[in-house]
Design an enzyme around this catalytic site. Sequence first.
Site, PDB file in Angstrom:
ATOM      1  N   SER A   1      -5.249  -8.776   6.178  1.00 40.88           N
ATOM      2  CA  SER A   1      -4.625  -7.490   6.422  1.00 40.88           C
ATOM      3  C   SER A   1      -4.103  -7.537   7.849  1.00 40.88           C
ATOM      4  O   SER A   1      -4.867  -7.769   8.790  1.00 40.88           O
ATOM      5  CB  SER A   1      -5.654  -6.390   6.249  1.00 40.88           C
TER       6      SER A   1
ATOM      7  N   ASP B   1      -7.894   3.814  11.879  1.00 39.03           N
ATOM      8  CA  ASP B   1      -6.522   4.317  11.838  1.00 39.03           C
ATOM      9  C   ASP B   1      -6.404   5.706  11.217  1.00 39.03           C
ATOM     10  O   ASP B   1      -5.539   6.484  11.594  1.00 39.03           O
ATOM     11  CB  ASP B   1      -5.614   3.318  11.105  1.00 39.03           C
TER      12      ASP B   1
ATOM     13  N   ARG C   1      -0.323   4.091  16.577  1.00 43.39           N
ATOM     14  CA  ARG C   1      -0.533   5.168  15.592  1.00 43.39           C
ATOM     15  C   ARG C   1      -0.022   6.523  16.043  1.00 43.39           C
ATOM     16  O   ARG C   1       0.622   7.231  15.273  1.00 43.39           O
ATOM     17  CB  ARG C   1      -1.993   5.256  15.159  1.00 43.39           C
TER      18      ARG C   1
ATOM     19  N   ASP D   1       0.828  -1.217   0.000  1.00 45.69           N
ATOM     20  CA  ASP D   1       0.000   0.000   0.000  1.00 45.69           C
ATOM     21  C   ASP D   1       0.857   1.260   0.000  1.00 45.69           C
ATOM     22  O   ASP D   1       0.713   2.136  -0.843  1.00 45.69           O
ATOM     23  CB  ASP D   1      -0.871   0.088   1.264  1.00 45.69           C
TER      24      ASP D   1
END
Length: 432
Positions: free
Chosen positions: A206, A155, A126, A19
């Site tokens: 994922s 996210d 994050r 990605d």
Amino acid sequence: MVEINTARIAVVAFSGGLDTSCIVSWLKEDWYGYDDVQRGRTHGSPTSPLLQNRVHYGFDEVVAVLVDVGQEFDLEASIERARAAGADDVVLVDCKAAFAEEQCARAIKANALYEGKYPLVSALSRPVIAQAVAELAEELGAEAVVHGCTGKGNDQLRFELSFKAHNPDLRVIAPLRDRIWTRDEEIEYALAKGIPVQATQASPFSIDENLFGRAIEAGALEDPWAAPPEEPYALTGDPASAPAPAEVTIEFEAGVPVALDGEELPLAELVAKLNGLAGPYGIGRIDMIENRAVGIKSREVYEAPAAMVLIQAHSALEDVVLTKDEARIKRGLEQRWTELVYEGLWFSPAREAIDAFVDRTQELVDGEVRVELRPNAAVVTGRRSPHMLYAEQLASYGTGETFPHAAAEGFIKISSLEVELAAARARAKTQV
Ligand code: ARG
């Protein structure tokens, strides 16, 4: 206004995967063109002298930032992929220790389990990644910071609220939200751009991973009836083939784990070691349907062996140290803390204020907890602290106990006054 003469720099939160590699390439080659078409802007005629030397509308410089929060990654391959995608620079930031000592330690002190189950693995990492990216962007005078989150998940909130908390002027770009790519499109794009695609990137799952655990979604898990397959697990083993039960002792100081079986370890190492000990029992496997911030329910499978053992042990130690009201108030605040962090508000006055309360309660949370590791379960079998409010001479049913039994009668008499009044009132009413 297009500032053709100033280098336009974008800093990307780069994971090393497909990605974010595609994103690097896209930012470099196509992004401005795409953005302007979307916003109905034009750059003037192709013969404009300002544009004559430009062959594309991408950023002049794209810097890929790889933040180490304890995930497995192949550094060489990640650098190679970023370079192939056209990154002008690849920066590795080691945040493992900081992540453990700040986010993981606070999560343990807050017994943080979202919806009672999930130890916030991804949600904790994050803000750390975003902060590293925002700091570098500021240092480089970058125009934009970039993340690879889609519009469906939590996210994006965690990244963007953290970016904004750090610097409200940063422009945030979310290419995978602006334009939806299928996995096949990405692979095709990557191959066309000469970005190496690994066989594992064809995996249907994922996966997000850090020191505190792994989050697995998509593929066969999208059917909530389907049992999770063994295949995507990496930190935990099948409980059916677990080793013989074993004991571990965890020592805490001010609510933070400091030693494992008598060995003092920095938290990052303690967590890694405990993952290795508890994982083979299948401890910390969590299969849940959770409520995302965006209003959808999603099926997630987690594996977080150390996190689950540590939270359980920590809360068992609190049981003997905190007063009844400290514990009751804290349980309510723990849930609010967890929801704030889950929804991206790590950097927020509310989270900090709750942590001030939590820290105050943790001052005496010192001691040891013994945990037995069994297939599928960590079981607390003992706890002790130099600051226990647990008093055996009061609680004991044996000889020599000192509980003031005579006072109990008066206590009950006073306690039952209101119940008696209410009962009498109810009786009077039925007799009318
Ligand atoms: N649902 C989890 C959370 O919101 C995990 C998300 C991480 N992403 C993934 N690829 N599994 O924290």
